[in-house]
Design a protein around this motif. Structure first.
Motif, PDB file in Angstrom:
ATOM      1  N   TRP A 129     -25.847 -17.206   6.823  1.00 17.03           N
ATOM      2  CA  TRP A 129     -26.779 -16.449   7.662  1.00 17.03           C
ATOM      3  C   TRP A 129     -28.020 -16.045   6.865  1.00 17.03           C
ATOM      4  CZ3 TRP A 129     -27.938 -15.898  12.464  1.00 17.03           C
ATOM      5  CH2 TRP A 129     -26.973 -16.020  13.455  1.00 17.03           C
ATOM      6  N   LEU A 130     -27.814 -15.648   5.609  1.00 18.63           N
ATOM      7  CA  LEU A 130     -28.942 -15.262   4.767  1.00 18.63           C
ATOM      8  C   LEU A 130     -29.883 -16.448   4.559  1.00 18.63           C
ATOM      9  CD1 LEU A 130     -30.115 -12.926   3.089  1.00 18.63           C
ATOM     10  CD2 LEU A 130     -28.813 -13.779   1.139  1.00 18.63           C
TER      11      LEU A 130
ATOM     12  N   LYS B  99     -28.425  -1.212   8.842  1.00 13.69           N
ATOM     13  CA  LYS B  99     -29.507  -2.117   9.251  1.00 13.69           C
ATOM     14  C   LYS B  99     -28.957  -3.472   9.685  1.00 13.69           C
ATOM     15  CE  LYS B  99     -32.084  -1.687   5.529  1.00 13.69           C
ATOM     16  NZ  LYS B  99     -33.246  -1.840   4.608  1.00 13.69           N
ATOM     17  N   LYS B 100     -27.966  -3.952   8.972  1.00  6.44           N
ATOM     18  CA  LYS B 100     -27.365  -5.239   9.318  1.00  6.44           C
ATOM     19  C   LYS B 100     -26.727  -5.179  10.705  1.00  6.44           C
ATOM     20  CE  LYS B 100     -24.261  -8.700   7.252  1.00  6.44           C
ATOM     21  NZ  LYS B 100     -23.376  -8.958   6.093  1.00  6.44           N
TER      22      LYS B 100
ATOM     23  N   ASP C 109     -19.065  -4.996   7.024  1.00  9.10           N
ATOM     24  CA  ASP C 109     -19.950  -4.140   6.230  1.00  9.10           C
ATOM     25  C   ASP C 109     -20.099  -2.750   6.830  1.00  9.10           C
ATOM     26  OD1 ASP C 109     -20.278  -6.211   4.491  1.00  9.10           O
ATOM     27  OD2 ASP C 109     -22.239  -6.815   5.214  1.00  9.10           O
TER      28      ASP C 109
ATOM     29  N   ASP D   9     -21.740 -15.173   5.526  1.00 10.90           N
ATOM     30  CA  ASP D   9     -22.841 -14.237   5.282  1.00 10.90           C
ATOM     31  C   ASP D   9     -23.963 -14.916   4.513  1.00 10.90           C
ATOM     32  OD1 ASP D   9     -20.344 -12.603   5.714  1.00 10.90           O
ATOM     33  OD2 ASP D   9     -21.820 -10.991   5.629  1.00 10.90           O
TER      34      ASP D   9
ATOM     35  N   TRP E 165     -21.614  -8.290  10.907  1.00 10.41           N
ATOM     36  CA  TRP E 165     -21.984  -6.884  10.733  1.00 10.41           C
ATOM     37  C   TRP E 165     -20.765  -5.963  10.623  1.00 10.41           C
ATOM     38  CZ3 TRP E 165     -20.393  -3.183  14.208  1.00 10.41           C
ATOM     39  CH2 TRP E 165     -19.934  -3.642  15.449  1.00 10.41           C
TER      40      TRP E 165
ATOM     41  N   ALA F 230     -27.865  -0.492   4.030  1.00 10.84           N
ATOM     42  CA  ALA F 230     -27.892  -1.941   4.277  1.00 10.84           C
ATOM     43  C   ALA F 230     -26.949  -2.313   5.416  1.00 10.84           C
ATOM     44  CB  ALA F 230     -27.515  -2.689   3.006  1.00 10.84           C
ATOM     45  N   ALA F 231     -25.768  -1.683   5.453  1.00 13.17           N
ATOM     46  CA  ALA F 231     -24.793  -1.981   6.501  1.00 13.17           C
ATOM     47  C   ALA F 231     -25.293  -1.552   7.871  1.00 13.17           C
ATOM     48  CB  ALA F 231     -23.467  -1.285   6.184  1.00 13.17           C
TER      49      ALA F 231
ATOM     50  N   THR G 114     -31.681 -17.103   7.812  1.00 12.65           N
ATOM     51  CA  THR G 114     -32.678 -16.059   8.065  1.00 12.65           C
ATOM     52  C   THR G 114     -33.912 -16.258   7.194  1.00 12.65           C
ATOM     53  OG1 THR G 114     -30.915 -14.508   8.618  1.00 12.65           O
ATOM     54  CG2 THR G 114     -33.074 -13.580   8.099  1.00 12.65           C
TER      55      THR G 114
ATOM     56  N   VAL H 147     -28.305  -7.491  13.787  1.00  9.84           N
ATOM     57  CA  VAL H 147     -27.462  -8.541  14.371  1.00  9.84           C
ATOM     58  C   VAL H 147     -27.194  -8.256  15.846  1.00  9.84           C
ATOM     59  CG1 VAL H 147     -25.183  -9.620  14.312  1.00  9.84           C
ATOM     60  CG2 VAL H 147     -26.398  -9.178  12.186  1.00  9.84           C
TER      61      VAL H 147
END
Length: 635
Positions: A564-565, A175-176, A256, A561, A253, A172-173, A568, A180
Motif C-alpha cells: 500500500w505504501l 491518521k492511517k 495499527d 502495508d 488500518w 500515525a495510527a 500510495t 483509509v
C-alpha cells in the motif's frame, strides 16, 4: 415509542457537558456523567427492545418497521429530501442493545484502566461522542442520515485512536485509520448518489419495500463498462462497508489502531464501529439480493479470503492486542460471508440470520477478550507475550473470564460462539462447499491462535515481573464477569424468532453433522495449541524454522502495508496527486494570479485618463474631435 430518540440524545448531551465543561469538571465527575448517560441510554434500549419484540413490533406475524421519530432536515425536490429520525426494526433494535451494553461496560471499566491518565475528561467526552454517532447510524431512517453518522463515527474513532497525541505511533495510527476509511467512504458516497439519482429517494423503507422493486425497476437497463447501474451502486456501497469493517485490502488500518487505549479497542474494534459495514450490507440486503445478486458473490469470496488471511496472520503476532485485532478482521469477514452466501440460492434468511446472530454474540465475547487483555496489560505493563506467563494464579478472575471468551470464539459448546458460528457454517455448506471448507479451516486456526494466546499469558513459565502482578480492581473485573455471563447465555436465544431477512420469525435448528465437524476442527486446534504452548519448549521454534519464509511473511502481514505504501507513493502520489498539484498550482492559481496581474497592469496603463489635469483632458478632447472629423470626411 418516541422516547427512543433519547437513547441517542443523552450521549450527545453528555459529550457537550463533559467536553465544554472539562476544565471545571473533575476527572471523577466527568466519568460519572458519561457513565450515567450511557446507563440511561442502555436502560431505554432494553425497554425499547422489550416493547418492540414482545408488544408493539410484531404485527400479524411480521416484525414491522416503526419510525419512532422523524423530522425533515433538507428538501431538494417534492420527492427527494433528507430526514433525521429513528427507525426501529429487528436489526436496529438489536444493535441498540449491543452498542449500549458494550459501551456501558467500557465506561465502567475505564474508571479503573484510565485512572490517573492525563485527559481523563477528554476521554469520556470522546466516548460519548462515539456512542452518539454509532447509535445515530444504526437507527437512521434513510441512507444519507446513515452516511452523516457514518462520518461522525470515523471522526470520533480518529480522536479515540489518537488519544495519546504525544505518542507518534498513536498519531500515525489515527491518521492511517482516517485516511483509509475516507478513501472507502468516497465509494459509499458515490453509491448513495447513484441510488438516489435513479430511485429519487434516500428512504430505507421505500428502497427495500416489495423486494426492492423501486431499485430494480428504476435501475433496469442502465449499464457502464458491462455492469448494470445497480451492480455499480451496490459495489460502491460495499466499498464503504469494506473500509469500515476492515475487509481485504482495506484492512490495514485496524491492527495499527490498537495504539489507542485498550477499552477503546473493545468498544470500537470489537463490537461497534467494525460491524458498521456488516450492518450496512444487512440494511441494504433486499437491494443486494434482488437488484445486484452478483455483488453478494463478490462479498462472499472477499469475506472468505479475508477470514483465512487474517487468521493466518494472527498465528504469528506477539502483541496480544494485535492478535485480537486480526481475530476481529477474521470474525467480521465470517459475518460478511454469511450475508454473501444468502444470495446463492436456498433460504436467503439462513445466512442473513446467522450473520446477525454472530454479530450479536461476537460483540460480547470479543469485548471480553479486549478488556481481559487490558487487565493483563494493566498488571504487567506490556503488550508482548514474551513479558507474560503464569498469570492464572495472580489474576484468577481475568483468567477464567478470558478462558470463557476463548472457548466461545473457538466455537465450543455450550458457549455463545458455538451457536452463531455453526449457523454460518451451515449456511455456507448449503450454498458453496468451497467457502464452507475455508470457513471450517478458519474455525480450526481461530481455536489454535486463541489458545496460543491463552496459554502464553496464563500458563508457561512465570516471568520476572518488575512489580507483583495482581487482579484488576473491582470496577474493572465486574464488566469482565458480566460479559463472560453474556458469552455463556446469549447463544441460547432463539435468534431466528426475532431476526430474519424478511422479518418473519422462523425456527432455525442446529445441523449436528456440521456442528460436529466444526467442534472437531476446533478441538484439533486447541489440542495443537496445548501441545505447543502449555509448557515452555523449543518445539514451536523448530516447527517455525521449517516454514521460515512463510512464517516471516506472516509476521510482516504478508507485506500488504508495504504494498500500500508503494502504491500510495509511487502510483497515487506521482501519477495522480503530483499532476493534479501541478495543474492546480500553475493553471488554476496561475489563471487567478494572471487575472490580478493583468488588471493591475491595465489600470496602470489607463490611470492617466483620469489624472485631473485640464490640459490632458483638453488634448484628448481635441484629438477626439480630429479623429471623428477625419473618419467622417473619409467614410
Amino acid at each position: 415509542m418516541g422516547f427512543s430518540v433519547y437513547i441517542i440524545l443523552v450521549p450527545m448531551l453528555m459529550f457537550l457537558v463533559i467536553g465544554l465543561g472539562s476544565t471545571k469538571l473533575s476527572p471523577r465527575a466527568a466519568g460519572i456523567f458519561g457513565t450515567l448517560g450511557l446507563s440511561v441510554s442502555a436502560v431505554l434500549s432494553y425497554i425499547t427492545a422489550f416493547r418492540y419484540f414482545f408488544a408493539e413490533g410484531l404485527q400479524e406475524g411480521i416484525y414491522s418497521s416503526i419510525t419512532a421519530w422523524s423530522v425533515e432536515w433538507l428538501r431538494f425536490s417534492d420527492k427527494l429530501h433528507i430526514d433525521m429520525g429513528v427507525l426501529l426494526d429487528p436489526i436496529s433494535v438489536m444493535m441498540l442493545v449491543v452498542i449500549t451494553t458494550v459501551s456501558l461496560m467500557v465506561h465502567i471499566y475505564s474508571f479503573g484502566y484510565m485512572k490517573g491518565e492525563r485527559g481523563f475528561q477528554r476521554y469520556y467526552a470522546f466516548l460519548s461522542l462515539f456512542s452518539f454517532s454509532m447509535l445515530g447510524l444504526v437507527v437512521a431512517t434513510n441512507i444519507f442520515q446513515m452516511y452523516i453518522f457514518w462520518e461522525l463515527v470515523g471522526a470520533s474513532s480518529y480522536l479515540l485512536i489518537g488519544f495519546y497525541y504525544t505518542k507518534p505511533a498513536a498519531i500515525a495510527a489515527s491518521k492511517k485509520a482516517f485516511i483509509v476509511t475516507r478513501f472507502a467512504d468516497l465509494g459509499f458516497l458515490i453509491g448513495i448518489l447513484i441510488i438516489s439519482f435513479c430511485t429519487g429517494t434516500f428512504d430505507f423503507g421505500l428502497l427495500t419495500a416489495d423486494n426492492a422493486s423501486l431499485a430494480v425497476t428504476s435501475m433496469a437497463g442502465g449499464s457502464f463498462l458491462g455492469l448494470s447501474t445497480a451492480t455499480w451502486a451496490m459495489t460502491l456501497l460495499f466499498m464503504g462497508a469494506a473500509g469500515k469493517s476492515a475487509m481485504f485490502p482495506l484492512h490495514i488500518w485496524l491492527p495499527d489502531a490498537m495504539e489507542g487505549p485498550t477499552p477503546v479497542s473493545a468498544l470500537i474494534h470489537a463490537a461497534t464501529m467494525v460491524v458498521a459495514g456488516v450492518y450496512l450490507v444487512a440494511r441494504m440486503f433486499p437491494l443486494y439480493l434482488f437488484a445486484a445478486p452478483d455483488v453478494l458473490t463478490l462479498i462472499t469470496y472477499v469475506g472468505a479470503f479475508t477470514a483465512l488471511f487474517a487468521a493466518i496472520i494472527a498465528i504469528r503476532q506477539t502483541d496480544i492486542k494485535r492478535v485480537l485485532a486480526f481475530s476481529t478482521i477474521s470474525q467480521i469477514a465470517y459475518m460478511m460471508v454469511a450475508l454473501g452466501v444468502s444470495g446463492m440460492g436456498g433460504h436467503a434468511g439462513e445466512g442473513y440470520t446467522a450473520s446477525m446472530f454472530h454479530l450479536f454474540t461476537h460483540a460480547f465475547f470479543k469485548a471480553l477478550l479486549f478488556l481481559g487483555a487490558g487487565s493483563v496489560i494493566h498488571a504487567v505493563h506490556s503488550n508482548e507475550m514474551e513479558a507474560m506467563g503464569g498469570l492464572r494464579k495472580y489474576m484468577p478472575v481475568t483468567h477464567w473470564t478470558f478462558l470463557i471468551a476463548c472457548l466461545s470464539i473457538a466455537g465450543i459448546p455450550p458457549f455463545s460462539g458455538f451457536f452463531s458460528k455453526d449457523e454460518i457454517l451451515s449456511a455456507a455448506f448449503s450454498h458453496d462447499k468451497v467457502v464452507f471448507v475455508v470457513l471450517l479451516l478458519v474455525a480450526g486456526i481461530t481455536a489454535f491462535y486463541m489458545f496460543r494466546l491463552y496459554y502464553r499469558i496464563f500458563w508457561g513459565a512465570e516471568r520476572q515481573y518488575e512489580k507483583h502482578p495482581h487482579e484488576a480492581p473491582s470496577v474493572m473485573f465486574i464488566p469482565l464477569v458480566f460479559l463472560a455471563l453474556l458469552s455463556c447465555l446469549t447463544g441460547w436465544i432463539p435468534f431466528s424468532h426475532f431476526i430474519s431477512s424478511d422479518s418473519v420469525p422462523y425456527d432455525l435448528g442446529i445441523n449436528w453433522w456440521i456442528a460436529a465437524g466444526g467442534i472437531l476442527v476446533s478441538l484439533i486446534g486447541i489440542i495443537m495449541a496445548t501441545r505447543l504452548y502449555r509448557r515452555e519448549s523449543d518445539l514451536p521454534e523448530r516447527i517455525a524454522s521449517r516454514w521460515a519464509g512463510f512464517w516471516n511473511a506472516a509476521a510482516h502481514r504478508f507485506y500488504i502495508d508495504q504494498a500500500w505504501l508503494f502504491v500510495t507513493k509511487k502510483i497515487i502520489f506521482r501519477c495522480i496527486s503530483t499532476p493534479i498539484a501541478w495543474f492546480d498550482r500553475h493553471v488554476i492559481d496561475g489563471a487567478i494570479s494572471g487575472l490580478g496581474t493583468g488588471t493591475e497592469k491595465l489600470s496602470g496603463a489607463i490611470k492617466g485618463i483620469q489624472s485631473g489635469r485640464i490640459q490632458t483632458y483638453a488634448a484628448v478632447f481635441v484629438w477626439g474631435v480630429i479623429i471623428i472629423a477625419v473618419c467622417v470626411f473619409i467614410f
